[in-house]
Write an enzyme that holds these catalytic residues in place. Sequence first.
Site, PDB file in Angstrom:
ATOM      1  N   GLY A  21       0.822  -1.210   0.000  1.00  0.00           N
ATOM      2  CA  GLY A  21       0.000   0.000   0.000  1.00  0.00           C
ATOM      3  C   GLY A  21       0.852   1.254   0.000  1.00  0.00           C
ATOM      4  O   GLY A  21       0.472   2.279   0.566  1.00  0.00           O
ATOM      5  N   LEU A  56      -3.404  -7.678  -4.497  1.00  0.00           N
ATOM      6  CA  LEU A  56      -3.577  -8.542  -3.334  1.00  0.00           C
ATOM      7  C   LEU A  56      -4.977  -9.131  -3.219  1.00  0.00           C
ATOM      8  O   LEU A  56      -5.255  -9.875  -2.284  1.00  0.00           O
ATOM      9  CB  LEU A  56      -3.246  -7.769  -2.056  1.00  0.00           C
ATOM     10  N   TYR A 165     -16.256  -3.224   5.445  1.00  0.00           N
ATOM     11  CA  TYR A 165     -14.899  -2.731   5.721  1.00  0.00           C
ATOM     12  C   TYR A 165     -14.523  -2.961   7.178  1.00  0.00           C
ATOM     13  O   TYR A 165     -13.474  -3.539   7.484  1.00  0.00           O
ATOM     14  CB  TYR A 165     -14.807  -1.253   5.364  1.00  0.00           C
ATOM     15  N   LYS A 169     -11.600  -5.399   9.333  1.00  0.00           N
ATOM     16  CA  LYS A 169     -10.627  -4.871  10.295  1.00  0.00           C
ATOM     17  C   LYS A 169     -10.799  -5.515  11.671  1.00  0.00           C
ATOM     18  O   LYS A 169      -9.825  -5.734  12.390  1.00  0.00           O
ATOM     19  CB  LYS A 169     -10.764  -3.354  10.394  1.00  0.00           C
TER      20      LYS A 169
END
Length: 297
Positions: A21, A56, A165, A169
């Site tokens: 990233g 990825l 999202y 996480k």
Amino acid sequence: MTDHTAPPASAARPRTLVVTGAETPIGADLVVLLRSAGDRVITCGRGDAVDVRADLSTARGRASLVAAVERLAADGLDGAALVAEVDEPGPPSVAVNYFGTITVLDGLRPLLARRPAPRATVVTSAAALSAGDLEIVDACLAGEEASARAAAGAAVVQGRGSVVYRSTKIALNRWVRRQAAEARWAGAGITLNAVAPGVVESPASGEAPAGSAVQAQYVALALPQPLGTAGPVRAVTSAIAWTLAEENAFMTGQVLFVDGGTDAVLRGEGPYEDGVRHSPAALGRMLFRAAVERLRR
């Protein structure tokens, strides 16, 4: 077997680290910060300006990244920062944020184990403090990528796409906590931690002047951050850089929130108010080990 009590690697050679990233705001600033300290940094991303280009979201892309880094750092890695992520309400978030991160990190682990002071850090999010989708989280932690992607797709169809999202996480934070103390990581002398940023300066939060009422309102709508504004990227990257530093020789398995106070607001004293209760047998073992250590001195 690598001697993890050896003198600091910097005494003999520059440290070599990899950052995924590397084209994101956090990734790019982290690269600048590490290089300014004299480290060699292998950058990974999807554009033309990085050392290793890889997607990825696919098994092939993850494998190609690991293979490329192996060629560029044949004698090992001193650190790895997994920053790559996507904030899309659907399966791509599952593929990159969770499975892309843990698969690449697991592939890089043998390179980390070759160095005397190896460090690994993943970037998660303070969004994980909010409730996620249990089906997505459980499928991720079970290693069932197809099921996790299907659950993410279902959430989008049901109008709950925003939960995807933060669910990735949540799963990533739990993975770090579960894995860090295992023989493959702590047993090999590799620290494994997570840094969880709150809302930081970005094109979205930066449309209004920093510290303005408009920006404060944007931040308040995203997450409760008592400091009131979007955080500076350098505050986050400095925290990541420290977790990767040789000086971080004794912290592992931690989720470090750099979030303007979000964790303090949402969790309060809950995780700490009662302390940890040990069984009599566990207390006995700890007292025995303490006595042995005193006799050794």
